[in-house]
Design an enzyme around this catalytic site. Structure first.
Site, short mmCIF file in Angstrom:
data_model
loop_
_atom_site.label_atom_id
_atom_site.label_comp_id
_atom_site.label_asym_id
_atom_site.label_seq_id
_atom_site.Cartn_x
_atom_site.Cartn_y
_atom_site.Cartn_z
N LYS A 184 -4.61 9.14 -1.54
CA LYS A 184 -5.18 7.66 -1.13
C LYS A 184 -6.56 7.69 -1.17
O LYS A 184 -7.29 7.01 -1.12
CB LYS A 184 -4.29 7.04 0.47
CG LYS A 184 -3.01 6.61 0.23
CD LYS A 184 -2.29 6.42 1.68
CE LYS A 184 -1.18 5.80 1.30
NZ LYS A 184 -1.38 4.86 2.88
N LYS A 191 10.06 4.27 -8.42
CA LYS A 191 10.65 3.50 -7.33
C LYS A 191 10.40 2.16 -7.09
O LYS A 191 8.72 1.49 -7.16
CB LYS A 191 10.72 4.09 -6.25
CG LYS A 191 11.24 3.98 -5.23
CD LYS A 191 10.96 5.28 -3.42
CE LYS A 191 10.21 4.58 -2.28
NZ LYS A 191 10.13 5.14 -1.02
N LYS A 196 6.04 -2.86 -2.03
CA LYS A 196 6.17 -3.82 -2.03
C LYS A 196 4.54 -4.16 -2.12
O LYS A 196 4.39 -4.99 -2.22
CB LYS A 196 5.90 -3.04 -0.56
CG LYS A 196 5.13 -2.72 0.46
CD LYS A 196 5.79 -2.32 1.87
CE LYS A 196 4.86 -1.62 3.04
NZ LYS A 196 5.02 -0.59 2.62
#
Ligand code: TRP
Length: 335
Positions: A120, A200, A203
């Site tokens: 991140k 995967k 969202k």
């Protein structure tokens, strides 16, 4: 804990989702459905982790909206706010207070080696919150004396830090925290991206065709499935070599309850087009009642906030108890 307190005490479960996007069918099958099943046998705490969300830049109005969206969706998927403790993280300030204490017991290297932090901080601009995120997560868990934490693979490293911090504190100051275990849900319900079936479903995928959101209309669901990437060749068979078809079969299996064998038989002579149509119809029917319930809850914000306010009050009772113990043990003066 003494033995009297122990009688009839159900094990405690805590889990949370960061409101960084609209929930997907992957959240339903991978997390929420399992949570719903656990509700009656465990003392459950389910939270919307808004404090985790701000470790990356958020637009305030969007964060506010998504936090409430997520809460409404938890309930629409079957979380019962009377049985479970359902709350927004920032409504229980004890999480942050415990975070400060635990920060003072965490080595820089312990946070620095977290793979999610490395990923991140490369993708977004880095900040101390992003670095300290696993300590906040440890507080989320330890403040409720959670025994079990349902998490995905990506959160296991964070959970390991929670365990280390619990043991460290207990060792230094006497038994204070339960040491949490990961709770790995049954496999088989992992939903992959409709566009890149080796990845995967997420969202936050940039391509909205890759993801079935729980708020999608029937038409959107059917169209996304129609456009889903399939594999070359023909035949509806569940195999590693056909990740696109396998993913659609999983969606059909979940939404219709039919086994993989039954699905293979049903579509023995069918082409991909017919199969996709059946999957689209089935998934749309399956999500329909959840979406209706969601909009009903979401359109009554006053009621939703009332539920969350009660949830926060309930959660705080436990959180305050743990924090009080911690403050006493480390030498803060109580008045
Ligand atoms: N970090 C989790 C995620 O991004 C969400 C989360 C926050 C969580 N606190 C937690 C999960 C505590 C389990 C336990 O998905």
């Amino acid at each position: 804990m003494n033995s009297i307190e122990n009688i009839d005490k159900k094990p405690v479960i805590l889990s949370g989702i960061t409101p960084s996007g609209i929930l997907t069918i992957g959240h339903l099958t991978g997390a929420l459905h399992n949570w719903v099943k656990l509700q009656n046998s465990y003392d459950c705490y389910f939270m919307i982790a808004d404090q985790h969300a701000i470790t990356v830049k958020q637009e305030p109005a969007a964060l506010r909206k998504r936090t409430l969206d997520t809460a409404a969706m938890f309930i629409a998927c079957g979380i019962d706010p009377e049985t479970s403790n359902l709350f927004i993280q920032s409504h229980v300030p004890e999480h942050s207070q415990l975070t400060w204490v635990l920060s003072c017991f965490t080595g820089m290297g312990e946070c620095g080696r977290m793979t999610q932090y490395k990923d991140k901080s490369e993708k977004h601009s880095e900040n101390v919150g992003l670095f300290a995120y696993p300590i906040l997560m440890a507080s989320d868990i330890l403040i409720y004396q959670a025994n079990l934490v349902p998490v995905g693979e990506d959160q296991k490293q964070h959970l390991e830090l929670s365990r280390n911090l619990a043991n460290r504190f207990n060792f230094n100051y006497s038994e204070t925290f339960a040491v949490p275990e990961p709770f790995i849900a049954e496999i088989g319900a992992r939903i992959m991206s409709l566009q890149e079936p080796n990845k995967k479903m997420s969202k936050s995928d940039e391509n909205s065709n890759a993801t079935i959101f729980l708020t999608d209309s029937d038409t959107e669901i059917k169209n996304k499935i129609k456009r889903a990437v399939t594999d070359s060749g023909t035949g509806i068979k569940f195999s590693d070599e056909k990740p696109g078809i396998a993913n659609l079969m999983t969606l059909y299996n979940i939404s219709s309850g039919k086994s993989f064998k039954e699905i293979e038989e049903e579509f023995e002579n069918a082409g991909y087009g017919d199969f996709k149509k059946a999957v689209g119809d089935s998934v749309a029917n399956y999500l329909n009642p959840i979406r209706d319930k969601y909009f009903e809850l979401r359109n009554n914000e006053l009621k939703l906030k009332e539920i969350l306010s009660l949830g926060a009050d309930k959660a705080r009772k436990t959180a305050m108890k743990t924090l009080r113990k911690v403050y006493k043990k480390i030498g803060f003066v109580s008045l």
